[in-house]
Design a protein around this motif. Structure first.
Motif, PDB file in Angstrom:
ATOM      1  N   ALA A 310     -10.868 -17.166  14.881  1.00 18.52           N
ATOM      2  CA  ALA A 310     -11.101 -18.242  13.913  1.00 18.52           C
ATOM      3  C   ALA A 310     -10.890 -17.807  12.477  1.00 18.52           C
ATOM      4  N   GLY A 311     -10.664 -16.517  12.223  1.00 17.58           N
ATOM      5  CA  GLY A 311     -10.634 -16.056  10.842  1.00 17.58           C
ATOM      6  C   GLY A 311      -9.422 -15.221  10.488  1.00 17.58           C
ATOM      7  N   VAL A 312      -9.055 -15.262   9.211  1.00 18.50           N
ATOM      8  CA  VAL A 312      -8.037 -14.370   8.658  1.00 18.50           C
ATOM      9  C   VAL A 312      -8.592 -13.761   7.375  1.00 18.50           C
ATOM     10  N   LEU A 313      -8.029 -12.635   6.995  1.00 23.36           N
ATOM     11  CA  LEU A 313      -8.315 -12.016   5.699  1.00 23.36           C
ATOM     12  C   LEU A 313      -7.048 -12.088   4.864  1.00 23.36           C
ATOM     13  N   LEU A 314      -7.125 -12.765   3.724  1.00 26.88           N
ATOM     14  CA  LEU A 314      -5.988 -12.860   2.814  1.00 26.88           C
ATOM     15  C   LEU A 314      -5.999 -11.692   1.839  1.00 26.88           C
ATOM     16  N   ALA A 315      -4.809 -11.158   1.569  1.00 27.31           N
ATOM     17  CA  ALA A 315      -4.683 -10.046   0.627  1.00 27.31           C
ATOM     18  C   ALA A 315      -3.397 -10.199  -0.171  1.00 27.31           C
ATOM     19  N   SER A 316      -3.389  -9.601  -1.354  1.00 28.59           N
ATOM     20  CA  SER A 316      -2.207  -9.607  -2.224  1.00 28.59           C
ATOM     21  C   SER A 316      -1.613  -8.211  -2.291  1.00 28.59           C
ATOM     22  N   VAL A 317      -0.298  -8.164  -2.430  1.00 33.66           N
ATOM     23  CA  VAL A 317       0.395  -6.893  -2.609  1.00 33.66           C
ATOM     24  C   VAL A 317       0.210  -6.430  -4.052  1.00 33.66           C
ATOM     25  N   ILE A 318      -0.272  -5.193  -4.211  1.00 36.03           N
ATOM     26  CA  ILE A 318      -0.356  -4.591  -5.543  1.00 36.03           C
ATOM     27  C   ILE A 318       1.007  -4.003  -5.918  1.00 36.03           C
ATOM     28  N   LEU A 319       1.553  -3.228  -4.984  1.00 31.26           N
ATOM     29  CA  LEU A 319       2.864  -2.628  -5.214  1.00 31.26           C
ATOM     30  C   LEU A 319       3.383  -2.070  -3.899  1.00 31.26           C
ATOM     31  N   GLN A 320       4.664  -1.771  -3.893  1.00 33.09           N
ATOM     32  CA  GLN A 320       5.269  -0.997  -2.812  1.00 33.09           C
ATOM     33  C   GLN A 320       5.590   0.392  -3.350  1.00 33.09           C
ATOM     34  N   LYS A 321       5.210   1.391  -2.578  1.00 34.55           N
ATOM     35  CA  LYS A 321       5.461   2.775  -2.972  1.00 34.55           C
ATOM     36  C   LYS A 321       6.459   3.371  -1.986  1.00 34.55           C
ATOM     37  N   GLN A 322       7.568   3.810  -2.479  1.00 35.92           N
ATOM     38  CA  GLN A 322       8.608   4.345  -1.609  1.00 35.92           C
ATOM     39  C   GLN A 322       8.652   5.855  -1.735  1.00 35.92           C
ATOM     40  N   GLY A 323       8.359   6.537  -0.650  1.00 36.23           N
ATOM     41  CA  GLY A 323       8.469   7.988  -0.650  1.00 36.23           C
ATOM     42  C   GLY A 323       9.930   8.412  -0.687  1.00 36.23           C
ATOM     43  N   THR A 324      10.177   9.631  -1.111  1.00 35.32           N
ATOM     44  CA  THR A 324      11.539  10.153  -1.166  1.00 35.32           C
ATOM     45  C   THR A 324      11.693  11.293  -0.172  1.00 35.32           C
ATOM     46  N   GLN A 325      12.921  11.534   0.222  1.00 37.12           N
ATOM     47  CA  GLN A 325      13.179  12.635   1.146  1.00 37.12           C
ATOM     48  C   GLN A 325      12.816  13.973   0.510  1.00 37.12           C
ATOM     49  N   LYS A 326      12.967  14.064  -0.818  1.00 38.85           N
ATOM     50  CA  LYS A 326      12.613  15.304  -1.505  1.00 38.85           C
ATOM     51  C   LYS A 326      11.135  15.598  -1.365  1.00 38.85           C
ATOM     52  N   GLN A 327      10.327  14.524  -1.324  1.00 34.19           N
ATOM     53  CA  GLN A 327       8.881  14.695  -1.145  1.00 34.19           C
ATOM     54  C   GLN A 327       8.517  14.931   0.321  1.00 34.19           C
ATOM     55  N   GLY A 328       9.525  14.900   1.175  1.00 38.31           N
ATOM     56  CA  GLY A 328       9.260  15.143   2.584  1.00 38.31           C
ATOM     57  C   GLY A 328       8.969  13.885   3.377  1.00 38.31           C
ATOM     58  N   THR A 329       9.110  12.752   2.746  1.00 35.12           N
ATOM     59  CA  THR A 329       8.874  11.511   3.482  1.00 35.12           C
ATOM     60  C   THR A 329       9.701  10.388   2.894  1.00 35.12           C
ATOM     61  N   GLY A 330      10.234   9.576   3.767  1.00 38.37           N
ATOM     62  CA  GLY A 330      10.924   8.376   3.326  1.00 38.37           C
ATOM     63  C   GLY A 330      10.105   7.141   3.621  1.00 38.37           C
ATOM     64  N   ARG A 331       8.810   7.321   3.825  1.00 39.15           N
ATOM     65  CA  ARG A 331       7.949   6.213   4.248  1.00 39.15           C
ATOM     66  C   ARG A 331       7.786   5.201   3.115  1.00 39.15           C
ATOM     67  N   ARG A 332       7.693   3.951   3.526  1.00 42.14           N
ATOM     68  CA  ARG A 332       7.395   2.863   2.591  1.00 42.14           C
ATOM     69  C   ARG A 332       5.927   2.505   2.727  1.00 42.14           C
ATOM     70  N   PHE A 333       5.219   2.473   1.622  1.00 41.26           N
ATOM     71  CA  PHE A 333       3.805   2.099   1.617  1.00 41.26           C
ATOM     72  C   PHE A 333       3.655   0.747   0.931  1.00 41.26           C
ATOM     73  N   VAL A 334       3.022  -0.188   1.615  1.00 36.54           N
ATOM     74  CA  VAL A 334       2.653  -1.464   1.011  1.00 36.54           C
ATOM     75  C   VAL A 334       1.180  -1.370   0.645  1.00 36.54           C
ATOM     76  N   VAL A 335       0.886  -1.366  -0.641  1.00 33.09           N
ATOM     77  CA  VAL A 335      -0.491  -1.205  -1.120  1.00 33.09           C
ATOM     78  C   VAL A 335      -1.067  -2.590  -1.428  1.00 33.09           C
ATOM     79  N   LEU A 336      -2.173  -2.912  -0.773  1.00 34.17           N
ATOM     80  CA  LEU A 336      -2.807  -4.225  -0.900  1.00 34.17           C
ATOM     81  C   LEU A 336      -4.086  -4.143  -1.719  1.00 34.17           C
ATOM     82  N   ASP A 337      -4.566  -5.331  -2.143  1.00 32.48           N
ATOM     83  CA  ASP A 337      -5.860  -5.352  -2.836  1.00 32.48           C
ATOM     84  C   ASP A 337      -7.027  -5.420  -1.857  1.00 32.48           C
ATOM     85  N   ALA A 338      -6.772  -5.662  -0.588  1.00 30.57           N
ATOM     86  CA  ALA A 338      -7.805  -5.524   0.446  1.00 30.57           C
ATOM     87  C   ALA A 338      -7.876  -4.060   0.858  1.00 30.57           C
ATOM     88  N   ALA A 339      -9.055  -3.646   1.328  1.00 30.16           N
ATOM     89  CA  ALA A 339      -9.248  -2.234   1.644  1.00 30.16           C
ATOM     90  C   ALA A 339     -10.168  -2.079   2.834  1.00 30.16           C
TER      91      ALA A 339
END
Length: 462
Positions: A310-339
């Motif tokens: 019956a329920g959902v939690l709404l959240a907003s995107v703060i930013l997307q953080k894209q890792g680089t291969q130089k940092q050892g990761t190509g992962r994409r992080f979606v950072v939300l205001d929910a935690a």
């Protein structure tokens, strides 16, 4: 042994599509212009009005799911009562919706009893469970005319006897039996195995029931069990547990002891991802097959099964953080205001929740793996790993699905984050049922001792 966690998303185990997630949830619909709707209300409109994070509940889903369970029990020819587990979601609005449908309550604290009473569920329709009921809570429940106390130890039985006798009352009591049945669920939410803290060992229960019947201030009414939460994969665990209960009832009756009803507990699971839980008709059939010949009324205590979808939690995107291969990761992080302080289940149980963009355009866009995280300063503040999602810009909105149970009730103010707002949707209407907590609200609950106020603030060391 606990059931294994869902296999990681991959080629052999793809996540459900957005379309599949929506199709399985009747309260949700993706509109080409307004985006994701709950019943007839655009969720983006609610986000604009109250901000995010925000919990949103569907009144008609609560009604529909309660009615489905009620009808399944009736269809099986059972004399049954349903006592909603308030711990799943104790919002006054949610409780009032269910009270209007005829639900009783299952509570585990005096606070929950006060909440259910305020919402219109009488104590005479309420079961008090829990391993650590305090003396003042027991006295309060008895004074209010509680329907049933589920005792979980010999020590608690003696304590209730003394309290009730001192009040000149009789406590209607059941013994919660631990049947030592593995429900096949997560280790942190299983409750019916011998090593769990809940209930009385099966072999000890008959003698303790006889002891209870002989004590002053106690009126024995039956036996109870609850083998765990989020039980999926069929009803075999229920059949095993209820079969043992039927055996015990016959034994107690053969000894001339009164048994008036059987409390079957709750725990029926819901599909968060791609699980296939048993329908309520299967649970009713298991009760009928194992306990039906006893001719006794039965009780159920569902929480998640009613409130979760019956329920959902709404959240907003703060930013997307894209890792680089130089940092050892190509992962994409979606950072939300929910935690994790809002929705704790993923960090506590490695729980999977569907995550939907509210935008109809984003819902049709190309997908790529993303880790969905919150802003709290903990590595555990992670909702999903490598989840297929569209590219999301700051301010874009998402909804966590099936968040109506064990969501808002488990929230905290960790990192001095105020509690999120709660909203109820009912057809084309919606209303805030708990305003967003403010930072001022958080500080208003704190006190500084006089001697610290008098001392003032010491300057920083140079």
């Amino acid at each position: 042994m606990a059931a294994p966690l869902p296999a990681p998303q991959g080629a052999d185990n793809p996540d459900p599509s957005f379309e599949d997630l929506i199709a399985a949830r009747p309260a949700l619909r993706m509109d080409a212009q307004d985006g994701l709707l709950m019943e007839e209300v655009p969720l983006a409109r609610i986000a604009r009005e109250v901000g995010t994070p925000a919990w949103v509940y569907s009144a008609n889903t609560l009604r529909r799911r309660y009615g489905a369970l009620r009808d399944a029990l009736k269809g099986a020819g059972l004399s049954a009562s349903i006592h909603y587990a308030a711990k799943a979601n104790d919002s006054q609005a949610v409780l009032r919706v269910l009270a209007a449908e005829g639900a009783g309550a299952d509570i585990v604290s005096a606070g929950e009893l006060r909440a259910t009473l305020a919402a219109g569920i009488p104590a005479a329709a309420t079961v008090f469970s829990g391993v650590g009921k305090q003396a003042h809570e027991i006295a309060f429940a008895l004074a209010e005319g509680i329907f049933q106390l589920n005792a979980e130890s010999a020590e608690e039985i003696e304590m209730i006897s003394a309290i009730a006798s001192g009040m000149g009352l009789e406590a209607p009591m059941s013994i919660r039996v631990n049947p030592d049945v593995d429900a096949g669920t997560h280790a942190k939410i299983t409750t019916g195995r011998a090593e769990n803290k809940f209930g009385i060992a099966f072999d000890d229960a008959p003698e303790l029931y006889a002891r209870m019947a002989a004590l002053p201030g106690i009126r024995p009414v039956g036996i109870a069990t609850h083998i765990g939460s989020q039980i999926t994969g069929g009803v075999s665990a229920y059949r095993a547990a209820y079969g043992r209960l039927a055996e015990m009832v016959r034994d107690l009756q053969a000894r001339g002891l009164p048994v008036r009803r059987v409390d079957c507990g709750g725990g029926l699971g819901i599909p968060y991802r791609d699980e296939v839980p048993a329908p309520p008709e299967a649970l009713a059939g298991a009760i009928k097959a194992t306990l039906g010949e006893l001719g006794l009324p039965v009780m159920l205590e569902p929480g998640r099964w009613i409130a979760g979808p019956a329920g959902v939690l709404l959240a907003s995107v703060i930013l997307q953080k894209q890792g680089t291969q130089k940092q050892g990761t190509g992962r994409r992080f979606v950072v939300l205001d929910a935690a994790m302080n809002d929705l704790a289940r993923p960090s506590m149980y490695d729980a999977w929740h569907g995550i939907l963009p509210l935008s109809p355009i984003a819902a049709k866009a190309a997908l790529s793996p993303a880790d969905v995280v919150g802003p709290v300063c903990e590595s555990g503040d992670t909702f999903a790993r490598e989840r297929p999602l569209p590219m999301l810009d700051p301010g874009d909105l998402v909804a966590f699905l099936d968040a109506g149970a064990y969501g808002a009730v488990m929230s905290s103010t960790y990192n001095a984050r105020p509690l999120a707002a709660e909203v109820l949707v009912d057809g084309n209407r919606h209303a805030v049922i708990r305003p967003r907590q403010t930072p001022e609200d958080l500080l208003a609950q704190q006190r500084i001792p006089d001697w610290l106020m008098a001392a003032g603030t010491a300057p920083l060391a140079s």
